[in-house]
Design a protein around this motif. Structure first.
Motif, short mmCIF file in Angstrom:
data_model
loop_
_atom_site.label_atom_id
_atom_site.label_comp_id
_atom_site.label_asym_id
_atom_site.label_seq_id
_atom_site.Cartn_x
_atom_site.Cartn_y
_atom_site.Cartn_z
N LEU A 27 -4.47 1.63 -19.53
CA LEU A 27 -3.10 1.14 -19.42
C LEU A 27 -2.76 0.78 -17.97
N VAL A 28 -3.17 1.63 -17.05
CA VAL A 28 -2.89 1.36 -15.63
C VAL A 28 -3.65 0.14 -15.15
N PHE A 29 -4.91 0.04 -15.55
CA PHE A 29 -5.73 -1.06 -15.04
C PHE A 29 -5.32 -2.41 -15.63
N ILE A 30 -5.08 -2.44 -16.95
CA ILE A 30 -4.82 -3.73 -17.61
C ILE A 30 -3.35 -4.13 -17.49
N PHE A 31 -2.46 -3.22 -17.84
CA PHE A 31 -1.05 -3.58 -17.97
C PHE A 31 -0.24 -3.37 -16.69
N ARG A 32 -0.83 -2.73 -15.70
CA ARG A 32 -0.08 -2.55 -14.45
C ARG A 32 -0.76 -3.22 -13.27
N LEU A 33 -2.02 -2.90 -13.06
CA LEU A 33 -2.70 -3.46 -11.89
C LEU A 33 -2.95 -4.96 -12.04
N LEU A 34 -3.51 -5.36 -13.18
CA LEU A 34 -3.79 -6.79 -13.37
C LEU A 34 -2.51 -7.62 -13.45
N VAL A 38 -2.05 -10.56 -10.82
CA VAL A 38 -2.12 -11.92 -11.34
C VAL A 38 -0.76 -12.59 -11.41
N ALA A 39 0.26 -11.87 -11.89
CA ALA A 39 1.53 -12.53 -12.21
C ALA A 39 2.69 -12.09 -11.33
N ALA A 40 2.91 -10.78 -11.24
CA ALA A 40 4.14 -10.29 -10.60
C ALA A 40 4.20 -10.67 -9.12
N GLU A 41 3.08 -10.64 -8.45
CA GLU A 41 3.09 -10.96 -7.02
C GLU A 41 3.51 -12.40 -6.77
N ARG A 42 3.16 -13.29 -7.66
CA ARG A 42 3.55 -14.70 -7.50
C ARG A 42 5.02 -14.91 -7.83
N VAL A 43 5.53 -14.13 -8.78
CA VAL A 43 6.94 -14.29 -9.15
C VAL A 43 7.84 -13.93 -7.98
N TRP A 44 7.49 -12.91 -7.23
CA TRP A 44 8.31 -12.47 -6.10
C TRP A 44 7.88 -13.10 -4.77
N SER A 45 6.98 -14.07 -4.79
CA SER A 45 6.52 -14.67 -3.53
C SER A 45 7.63 -15.45 -2.83
N ASP A 46 8.55 -16.06 -3.59
CA ASP A 46 9.64 -16.84 -3.00
C ASP A 46 10.95 -16.06 -3.03
N ASP A 47 10.85 -14.75 -2.96
CA ASP A 47 12.03 -13.91 -3.12
C ASP A 47 13.08 -14.18 -2.05
#
Length: 276
Positions: A27-34, A38-47
């Protein structure tokens, strides 16, 4: 990131974990780390870049952004993932310490010597406590970060518009957050997965404690049964003694059943008791 080293760490954690621990790790590796990488870091890149306020006053946008977003979601999640995964690495280090100690002992005493740890990865003794404390620490870290997110961002959601009247803003201004719906979805997703991880850690801790208590109860009951059997055997009546117990050299076989013979004239038959 060196994925080879990371894969080795994951395999080590998976090897010394229970079934609940393997589910937690997946759960940590797939649903949190990945999801984070992959996704969350890009969503907040233009914060900060797309945080627009309806004023041109210098410094107003920076002050309002710092007030409503004291710590970025991304940095909080990164710190949370680091703190959550560190206890699992401590378990691996403890097992490695046991294996190294066993190797030194065998090198000193030879291969035929008595082993200190027959199975270094078995959760007994200090390793059991290390594993249990790691579970409690992981659950505690997740709960602390859930509280921090709740304090910073009420109900774990972001509004579309925030009103700011902090200096140097000339008056109350409206500031608009970039992609609030998408950020709310990712935030709620991370919150839900964190709650599931907390439940798994607590369930695994309860499982370890219950299993340990069961083993102690079975061991104590087995010792009591063995003690009872030894007591019964030590107080058992020897066969053919007529209810009398003889010990050591005092024991002599009964002579009542030995008939007199001609070779023993001095032996007289016992008088028969009168029957009522």
């Amino acid at each position: 990131m060196n994925w080879g080293v990371f894969e080795g760490l994951l395999s080590g954690v998976n090897k010394y974990s229970t079934a609940f621990g393997r589910i937690w790790l997946s759960l940590v590796f797939i649903f949190r780390l990945l999801v984070y990488v992959v996704a969350a870091e890009r969503v907040w890149s233009d914060d900060h870049k797309d945080f627009d306020c309806n004023t041109r006053q210098p410094g107003c946008g920076n002050v309002c952004f710092d007030h409503f977003f004291p710590v970025s979601h991304i940095r909080l999640w990164a710190l949370q993932l680091i703190l959550v995964t560190c206890p699992s690495l401590l378990v691996i280090m403890h097992v490695a310490y046991r294996e190294a100690k066993e190797q030194r002992h065998r090198a000193t005493g030879g291969d035929d010597c008595r082993r200190i740890y027959p199975n270094p990865g078995k959760k007994r003794g200090g390793l059991w406590w290390t594993y249990l404390l790691s579970l409690i620490f992981k659950a505690g870290v997740d709960m602390v970060f859930l509280y921090i997110f709740y304090r910073f961002y009420r109900n774990y959601t972001l509004p579309r518009v925030v009103k700011c009247e902090l200096p140097p803003c000339p008056n109350k201004v409206d500031c608009f957050i970039s992609r609030p719906t998408e950020k709310n979805i990712f935030t709620l997703f991370m919150v839900v997965t964190t709650c599931v991880c907390v439940v798994l850690s607590l369930v695994e801790a309860a499982y370890l404690i219950g299993k340990r208590c069961r083993e102690c109860i079975l061991a104590s009951s087995g010792e009591s049964c063995q003690h009872s059997q030894d007591y019964v055997l030590s107080h058992a009546e020897p066969a053919g003694t007529g209810g009398q117990v003889f010990h050591g050299v005092d024991y002599k076989p009964s002579t009542a059943s030995i008939p007199p013979t001609a070779s023993s004239p001095g032996t007289l038959p016992e008088e028969e008791e009168d029957l009522p």
